[in-house]
Write a protein that holds these residues in place. Structure first.
Motif, PDB file in Angstrom:
ATOM      1  N   CYS A  29      -6.562  10.475   6.850  1.00 39.74           N
ATOM      2  CA  CYS A  29      -6.450   9.601   7.925  1.00 39.74           C
ATOM      3  C   CYS A  29      -7.068   7.957   7.722  1.00 39.74           C
ATOM      4  CB  CYS A  29      -7.269   9.892   9.269  1.00 39.74           C
ATOM      5  SG  CYS A  29      -6.883  11.627   9.816  1.00 39.74           S
ATOM      6  N   THR A  30      -7.928   8.119   6.864  1.00 37.96           N
ATOM      7  CA  THR A  30      -8.537   6.598   6.423  1.00 37.96           C
ATOM      8  C   THR A  30      -7.528   5.913   5.652  1.00 37.96           C
ATOM      9  OG1 THR A  30      -9.554   7.424   4.528  1.00 37.96           O
ATOM     10  CG2 THR A  30     -10.765   7.180   6.410  1.00 37.96           C
ATOM     11  N   PRO A  31      -6.300   6.223   4.852  1.00 39.46           N
ATOM     12  CA  PRO A  31      -5.710   5.281   4.051  1.00 39.46           C
ATOM     13  C   PRO A  31      -4.996   4.401   5.295  1.00 39.46           C
ATOM     14  CG  PRO A  31      -5.743   7.340   3.115  1.00 39.46           C
ATOM     15  CD  PRO A  31      -6.374   7.622   4.305  1.00 39.46           C
ATOM     16  N   CYS A  32      -4.680   4.828   6.410  1.00 33.44           N
ATOM     17  CA  CYS A  32      -3.841   3.938   7.178  1.00 33.44           C
ATOM     18  C   CYS A  32      -4.852   3.623   8.336  1.00 33.44           C
ATOM     19  CB  CYS A  32      -2.668   5.050   7.962  1.00 33.44           C
ATOM     20  SG  CYS A  32      -1.592   5.194   6.881  1.00 33.44           S
ATOM     21  N   HIS A  33      -5.671   4.411   8.886  1.00 33.99           N
ATOM     22  CA  HIS A  33      -6.606   4.217  10.347  1.00 33.99           C
ATOM     23  C   HIS A  33      -7.769   3.448   9.860  1.00 33.99           C
ATOM     24  CE1 HIS A  33      -3.705   6.182  12.939  1.00 33.99           C
ATOM     25  NE2 HIS A  33      -3.394   7.068  12.061  1.00 33.99           N
ATOM     26  N   ASP A  34      -8.236   3.856   8.680  1.00 31.58           N
ATOM     27  CA  ASP A  34      -9.626   3.150   8.138  1.00 31.58           C
ATOM     28  C   ASP A  34     -10.812   3.981   8.725  1.00 31.58           C
ATOM     29  OD1 ASP A  34     -10.936   1.703  10.674  1.00 31.58           O
ATOM     30  OD2 ASP A  34      -9.685   0.054  10.374  1.00 31.58           O
ATOM     31  N   GLY A  41      -6.333   0.481   7.520  1.00 32.43           N
ATOM     32  CA  GLY A  41      -6.655   0.976   6.286  1.00 32.43           C
ATOM     33  C   GLY A  41      -6.059   0.274   5.160  1.00 32.43           C
ATOM     34  N   ILE A  42      -6.305   0.740   3.954  1.00 30.98           N
ATOM     35  CA  ILE A  42      -6.079   0.234   2.663  1.00 30.98           C
ATOM     36  C   ILE A  42      -4.387   0.227   2.701  1.00 30.98           C
ATOM     37  CG2 ILE A  42      -5.938   2.360   1.462  1.00 30.98           C
ATOM     38  CD1 ILE A  42      -7.180  -1.110   0.123  1.00 30.98           C
ATOM     39  N   VAL A  43      -3.759   1.290   3.133  1.00 31.97           N
ATOM     40  CA  VAL A  43      -2.378   1.116   3.025  1.00 31.97           C
ATOM     41  C   VAL A  43      -1.648  -0.063   3.965  1.00 31.97           C
ATOM     42  CG1 VAL A  43      -0.251   2.380   3.667  1.00 31.97           C
ATOM     43  CG2 VAL A  43      -2.188   3.628   2.707  1.00 31.97           C
ATOM     44  N   VAL A  44      -2.442  -0.269   5.151  1.00 31.57           N
ATOM     45  CA  VAL A  44      -2.068  -1.554   6.094  1.00 31.57           C
ATOM     46  C   VAL A  44      -2.243  -2.893   5.459  1.00 31.57           C
ATOM     47  CG1 VAL A  44      -2.270  -2.418   8.285  1.00 31.57           C
ATOM     48  CG2 VAL A  44      -2.291  -0.012   8.243  1.00 31.57           C
ATOM     49  N   GLN A  45      -3.624  -2.740   4.580  1.00 30.77           N
ATOM     50  CA  GLN A  45      -4.086  -3.974   4.164  1.00 30.77           C
ATOM     51  C   GLN A  45      -2.860  -4.271   2.960  1.00 30.77           C
ATOM     52  OE1 GLN A  45      -8.069  -3.684   3.045  1.00 30.77           O
ATOM     53  NE2 GLN A  45      -8.581  -2.871   4.728  1.00 30.77           N
ATOM     54  N   ARG A  46      -2.442  -3.354   2.410  1.00 26.89           N
ATOM     55  CA  ARG A  46      -1.293  -3.568   1.406  1.00 26.89           C
ATOM     56  C   ARG A  46       0.026  -3.997   1.923  1.00 26.89           C
ATOM     57  NH1 ARG A  46      -3.476  -1.800  -4.239  1.00 26.89           N
ATOM     58  NH2 ARG A  46      -5.609  -2.143  -3.762  1.00 26.89           N
ATOM     59  N   GLY A  47       0.280  -4.001   3.137  1.00 23.93           N
ATOM     60  CA  GLY A  47       1.562  -4.387   3.786  1.00 23.93           C
ATOM     61  C   GLY A  47       2.321  -3.309   4.480  1.00 23.93           C
ATOM     62  N   PRO A  53      -1.797   2.333  15.652  1.00 22.84           N
ATOM     63  CA  PRO A  53      -2.645   1.878  16.634  1.00 22.84           C
ATOM     64  C   PRO A  53      -4.048   2.272  16.300  1.00 22.84           C
ATOM     65  CG  PRO A  53      -1.643   4.088  17.234  1.00 22.84           C
ATOM     66  CD  PRO A  53      -1.059   3.621  16.071  1.00 22.84           C
ATOM     67  N   SER A  54      -5.165   1.285  16.838  1.00 19.99           N
ATOM     68  CA  SER A  54      -6.212   1.599  16.914  1.00 19.99           C
ATOM     69  C   SER A  54      -6.503   2.858  17.751  1.00 19.99           C
ATOM     70  CB  SER A  54      -7.157   0.116  17.377  1.00 19.99           C
ATOM     71  OG  SER A  54      -8.375   0.644  17.552  1.00 19.99           O
ATOM     72  N   PHE A  55      -7.701   3.656  17.491  1.00 19.86           N
ATOM     73  CA  PHE A  55      -8.012   4.668  18.167  1.00 19.86           C
ATOM     74  C   PHE A  55      -8.879   4.119  19.412  1.00 19.86           C
ATOM     75  CE2 PHE A  55      -8.091   7.642  14.038  1.00 19.86           C
ATOM     76  CZ  PHE A  55      -6.952   7.792  14.515  1.00 19.86           C
ATOM     77  N   HIS A  56      -9.206   3.054  19.494  1.00 17.05           N
ATOM     78  CA  HIS A  56     -10.039   2.275  20.307  1.00 17.05           C
ATOM     79  C   HIS A  56      -9.199   1.509  21.364  1.00 17.05           C
ATOM     80  CE1 HIS A  56     -13.177   3.656  17.680  1.00 17.05           C
ATOM     81  NE2 HIS A  56     -12.673   3.230  16.980  1.00 17.05           N
TER      82      HIS A  56
END
Length: 125
Positions: A29-34, A41-47, A53-56
């Motif tokens: 999960c962290t690659p997208c959701h952090d 996450g890193i995938v999002v940071q790379r575009g 969505p944030s879980f919050h």
């Protein structure tokens, strides 16, 4: 959470279940959701678009734990299904861990037993 796991053992919300959920969450999960569940996450940071969505967010906070399990199992929108990679019991563990992440944002130090807070040198200001 279901009362029993796939082997018929009691499935309670405990440190073992949450640790397993955290382990699987960190892998899948962290690659997208952090790590905090913010959707950065890193995938999002790379575009990667759209950002998950944030879980919050209120909408995600209002989901029942079974709905979180269902998303892990079957995916939703751009998120793939993980039913072939993550076992049934581990999907419940991930769902429980996501709920713990959500609750961690709304908790206060007053809810932590004093001896545990003192051992971490946390103090209420």
């Amino acid at each position: 959470l279901p009362a029993k796991d796939s082997q018929g053992n009691d499935m309670g919300l405990n440190e073992t279940l949450l640790a397993r959920g955290q382990d699987r969450y960190n892998i899948y999960c962290t690659p997208c959701h952090d790590g905090a569940g913010s959707g950065d996450g890193i995938v999002v940071q790379r575009g990667f678009k759209p950002k998950p969505p944030s879980f919050h967010d209120e909408r995600v906070l209002s989901l029942r734990i079974g709905a979180i399990y269902d998303v892990v199992a079957n995916g939703v929108r751009n998120m793939p299904a993980y039913s072939s990679q993550i076992s049934v019991d581990d999907r419940w563990a991930v769902a429980a861990y996501v709920r713990a992440l959500q609750l961690s944002r709304s908790g206060s130090l007053n809810q932590i037993p004093a001896d545990k807070a003192a051992s971490k040198r946390w103090e209420i200001r």
